[in-house]
Design an enzyme around this catalytic site. Structure first.
Site, short mmCIF file in Angstrom:
data_model
loop_
_atom_site.label_atom_id
_atom_site.label_comp_id
_atom_site.label_asym_id
_atom_site.label_seq_id
_atom_site.Cartn_x
_atom_site.Cartn_y
_atom_site.Cartn_z
N GLU A 96 35.52 39.04 22.21
CA GLU A 96 34.74 39.27 21.00
C GLU A 96 35.39 40.30 20.07
O GLU A 96 35.02 40.38 18.89
CB GLU A 96 33.33 39.76 21.37
CG GLU A 96 32.47 38.72 22.06
CD GLU A 96 31.99 37.61 21.14
OE1 GLU A 96 32.25 37.71 19.92
OE2 GLU A 96 31.38 36.65 21.61
N GLU A 127 37.67 37.18 44.94
CA GLU A 127 37.27 38.57 44.82
C GLU A 127 37.70 39.41 46.02
O GLU A 127 37.80 40.64 45.93
CB GLU A 127 35.76 38.69 44.63
CG GLU A 127 34.93 38.38 45.85
CD GLU A 127 33.46 38.70 45.62
OE1 GLU A 127 32.95 39.58 46.34
OE2 GLU A 127 32.84 38.09 44.74
#
Length: 316
Positions: A96, A127
């Site tokens: 963004e 992960e």
């Protein structure tokens, strides 16, 4: 130069049971028996706890933002690292920044365990790969000017800890966002942020309150760092990248609002400025051509506030 952190043993069941993010909240034990209206009510009440938790962590957030913005001002980059929901939050926030603040895409970077494919599809075991975390930053060629922010609800994700270890080895500034007290990541970074939101409505589903907390903190980190870098004029988004019709109209409105110029004057200035809102404003405010306006901005570090000060209100 700091030494890399050595990975600890894999988490044990008794350790996991102590994580607040893994606990079962008795208030929601019968959520599956509730009417939809009640489900919505209790979930909304749970979400309301997130902002209070962020507020409790505000002192740590302030310290991190001051450090990050100082690093960015010196030419460094901001790198988010996470797995699963936390990784997606980091990538989202990074993505963004270019359209919002006209930043180079390399200034704020998001890395997710398992690579870009993990944004839409879970990559099993990604992960838990500490070594992959260590290697995840290699292509970025980190320096001591950069900041790496690890995002992990549990505060112990191996991939993220590996990335933090790699960052520390280069002398980069490190920070972490977690939702458990005394998290392993907190002890490993320069600026720990622990937003303790408590057990989730659905036990262990950290895309809920923990994910909302991550989103709020990341909003603060990126937005306020950019404000401190002069990417806004007051609360106006003057570094917006006008890439669609709505943003083109917003650019014109920004120029007219700040300078008091007419719509026609604003449009003409924007065309001459190649669409740059800040350049167009300086042109009008200082009565100079585009090239000189760009020089003025450059001499003030790109800060519109520094370049023109606070203009008096004028009738539009």
């Amino acid at each position: 130069m700091r030494s890399p952190i050595v990975d600890s043993q894999a988490v044990r069941p008794e350790d996991l049971a102590r994580f607040t993010t893994e606990m079962a909240d008795p208030r929601y034990a019968d959520i599956d028996l509730l009417e939809t209206t009640e489900m919505v009510r209790v979930m909304n009440e749970a979400d309301a706890e997130v902002s209070r938790a962020v507020k409790r962590a505000s002192a740590s957030i302030v310290e991190a933002i001051d450090a990050i913005s100082a690093q960015l001002a010196r030419g460094g980059r901001l790198i988010y690292v996470g797995a699963g929901t936390a990784g997606r939050m980091g990538v989202l926030d990074a993505s963004e920044c270019p359209p919002t603040f006209s930043t180079d895409p390399s200034l704020v970077v998001g890395i997710i365990a398992g690579g870009p494919g993990a944004l839409t599809t879970a990559v099993e075991g990604a992960e838990d790969d500490y070594e992959a975390g260590l290697a995840s930053l290699e292509s970025l060629h980190l320096t001591s000017l950069d900041t790496v922010v690890g995002i992990s609800a549990s505060g112990r994700t191996p991939f993220v800890r590996g990335a933090i270890a790699a960052a520390r080895a280069t002398g980069a500034v490190t920070a972490a966002i977690s939702s458990n007290p005394n998290a392993a990541l907190s002890a490993a970074v320069d600026y720990p942020i622990e937003v303790i939101v408590g057990p989730e409505v659905i036990s262990g589903s950290t895309r809920l309150k923990a994910g909302s907390a991550q989103k709020q903190v990341l909003n603060m980190i990126s937005t306020l760092s950019m404000v401190k870098l002069g990417k806004t004029y007051g609360n106006l988004m003057v570094d917006v990248n006008a890439t669609n019709q709505k943003l083109e109209v917003r650019a014109q409105l920004l120029v007219t609002r700040i300078t008091g110029a007419s719509a026609d004057e604003a449009q003409a200035a924007l065309r001459a400025a190649g669409g740059s809102v800040k350049t167009a404003i300086v042109m009008i405010a200082r009565g100079v051509p585009a090239a000189e306006a760009e020089e003025i901005l450059s001499s003030h570090g790109g800060s519109l506030r520094a370049a023109i000060g606070k203009l008096p209100e004028r009738a539009s």
